[in-house]
Enzyme design. Structure first.
Site, PDB file in Angstrom:
ATOM      1  CE  LYS A  50     -55.068  24.277-103.372  1.00  0.00           C
ATOM      2  NZ  LYS A  50     -54.808  23.514-102.529  1.00  0.00           N
ATOM      3  CB  SER A  74     -58.124  21.713-101.475  1.00  0.00           C
ATOM      4  OG  SER A  74     -56.560  22.251-101.609  1.00  0.00           O
ATOM      5  CB  SER A 101     -54.612  20.117-100.182  1.00  0.00           C
ATOM      6  OG  SER A 101     -55.870  20.373 -98.985  1.00  0.00           O
TER       7      SER A 101
END
Length: 466
Positions: free
Chosen positions: A75, A150, A174
């Site tokens: 990420k 996210s 997330s």
């Protein structure tokens, strides 16, 4: 595309080379990423060079660790030494950290290869997959729909078989939101289980962890990535057992509470049916005691809103005060709203958080696990922040209104996982959230491993994984 454990075993047994696995990932990314928007920067040359080195070392009987030669997506919120970390923001396109985050250093120390940086919403501020840097994340089951966020790119890349596994972070859902929408496994552990760094203004909510296709893959990664780090004052001590080993032990007679909803939130009928059917199978076919229980907790949305908006808004507002016009309008709104929060508001929210957490922990004095829907809504259009029936509004935390089952357990610090438990009539995966008492990730993983064996999902592939 093999899962993590399979890939690691194939490389160690000489059945697959790291170079061939990296090449496969790169080819799949080249084919599918233009549609899915899972990856930003892809380190093709560096990854192939590392894979060649791993293969030479393997031929000489030298092993870097349990993940020797296995490629991962990372990420793009995690600091990676010498590699651009955009954090999903137009304001950070030139940001190149000097040091690795603890989770990155440990992944590399275990022998893994960093294949590329996966998409995230701007500074991870929302639960959708809306992004002006990467392009809106697309759900592998239906590319017109959001993947959730996210950790959007990480979930997409795992679900679409672009990589064996990926890393994400969870400050309000997330990893679990995109995990549920994309039909993969994701565990938010107890606060501090995997150390985080650099410091976050929402450190009391923020967790780091993997997104995987199988429960055992996740257990392996938590075994490798957990433990204290001097840079994170919240990091927990070393755990005293292998969670991967726990997944292979007979399931104890856990007392499992089943909740159809929280805070009287309406749940999409297709999701409710899939969860109800999964709970029935659990009660009938696993050696556990299942009780129906509806917690009478009041929603702590106001407390979460204050902590999230105040922490992120003040920190980023101070750093980016001269670049507000380059921010996602929703994030800019959050920063503006943070100016309305004073110290008394913030301390009151902390007090409310403590009271809510105490209620959650009291439940686990009576039960071992809580199961419920991960989300009350199905995936919506990829170019939206919220479902169509919910106005996008201007508070900056609209995403928390359609994810009321995830962020409460960031407030309380409990481990909470999402695991696929069925499909809607349209063929979209449904996530079951499994919550445990604090520090009892082993219980959550062991139960989820048994559930995965009872209701396997590996044979179900989204169109973009074919």
């Amino acid at each position: 595309m093999p899962d993590i454990l399979t890939a690691a075993n194939q490389i160690r047994q000489g059945k697959r080379s790291s170079v061939s696995l990296v090449a496969l990932c790169l080819q799949r990314i080249k084919t599918h990423n233009p549609t899915l928007n899972a990856f930003g920067d892809v380190f093709a040359e560096d990854a192939l060079r590392e894979a060649e080195a791993c293969d030479r070392e393997a031929a000489a009987g030298k092993w870097r660790g349990p993940l020797h030669g296995v490629p991962f997506g990372i990420k793009d919120l995690f600091s990676t030494a010498g590699l651009r970390t955009t954090k999903g923001s137009l304001t950070s396109l030139e940001n190149v950290p000097d040091s690795d985050a603890p989770i990155i250093a440990r992944l590399k120390g275990a022998g893994a290869i960093l294949l590329g940086k996966t998409a995230t919403t701007e500074f991870g501020w929302t639960g959708s997959s809306y992004s002006r840097v990467f392009g809106h994340g697309r759900n592998p089951w239906n590319t017109s729909l959001t993947s959730g966020g996210s950790s959007s790119g990480s979930a997409i890349s795992v679900a679409a078989h672009l990589v064996p596994g990926a890393l994400g972070s969870d400050g309000g859902g997330s990893v679990r939101i995109p995990g549920a929408f994309c039909g993969i496994f994701a565990l938010k552990a107890s606060l501090g289980r995997i150390p985080t760094w650099p410091w976050s203004a929402t450190e009391m909510l923020s967790h780091a962890g993997p997104l995987t296709r199988t429960v055992r893959d996740s257990a392996l990664l938590f075994d490798l990535l957990s433990g204290p780090d001097s840079r994170d004052h919240q990091a927990l001590p070393e755990k005293n057992e292998s969670w991967l080993a726990r997944c292979d032990l007979p399931l104890p007679r856990f007392r499992v509470a089943s909740a159809a909803t929280l805070f009287n939130t309406p749940v999409d009928p297709a999701i409710a049916i899939a969860v109800e059917q999964a709970v029935e199978r659990i009660a009938q076919q696993l050696p556990v005691e299942v009780i129906s229980l509806q917690p009478d907790w009041e929603s702590p949305f106001a407390a979460f809103n204050t902590l999230w908006t105040g922490g992120r808004g003040v920190a980023y507002g101070s750093a980016l005060h001269d670049q507000l016009d380059r921010l996602d309008p929703g994030f800019a709104t959050l920063i503006a709203r943070s100016g309305e929060i004073d110290l008394a508001d913030y301390l009151s929210a902390q007090k409310q958080r403590a009271a809510f957490a105490a209620q959650v922990h009291a439940l686990f004095d009576r039960v071992d696990l809580l199961v419920m829907p991960t989300l009350p809504v199905q995936p919506f259009a990829a170019d939206r922040h919220t479902p169509p029936e919910q106005p996008e509004g201007d508070s900056g935390v609209e995403w928390a209104r359609w994810t009321p089952f995830t962020w409460p357990f960031n407030l309380s610090g409990n481990p909470a996982a999402t695991i696929p438990c069925g499909f809607t009539p349209e063929g979209l995966p449904v996530g079951l959230q499994v919550v445990g008492r604090r520090y009892a990730e082993g219980d959550v993983l062991q139960f989820c491993a048994a559930l995965e064996a009872l209701m396997p999902w590996a044979q179900h592939l989204p169109p973009q994984a074919l």
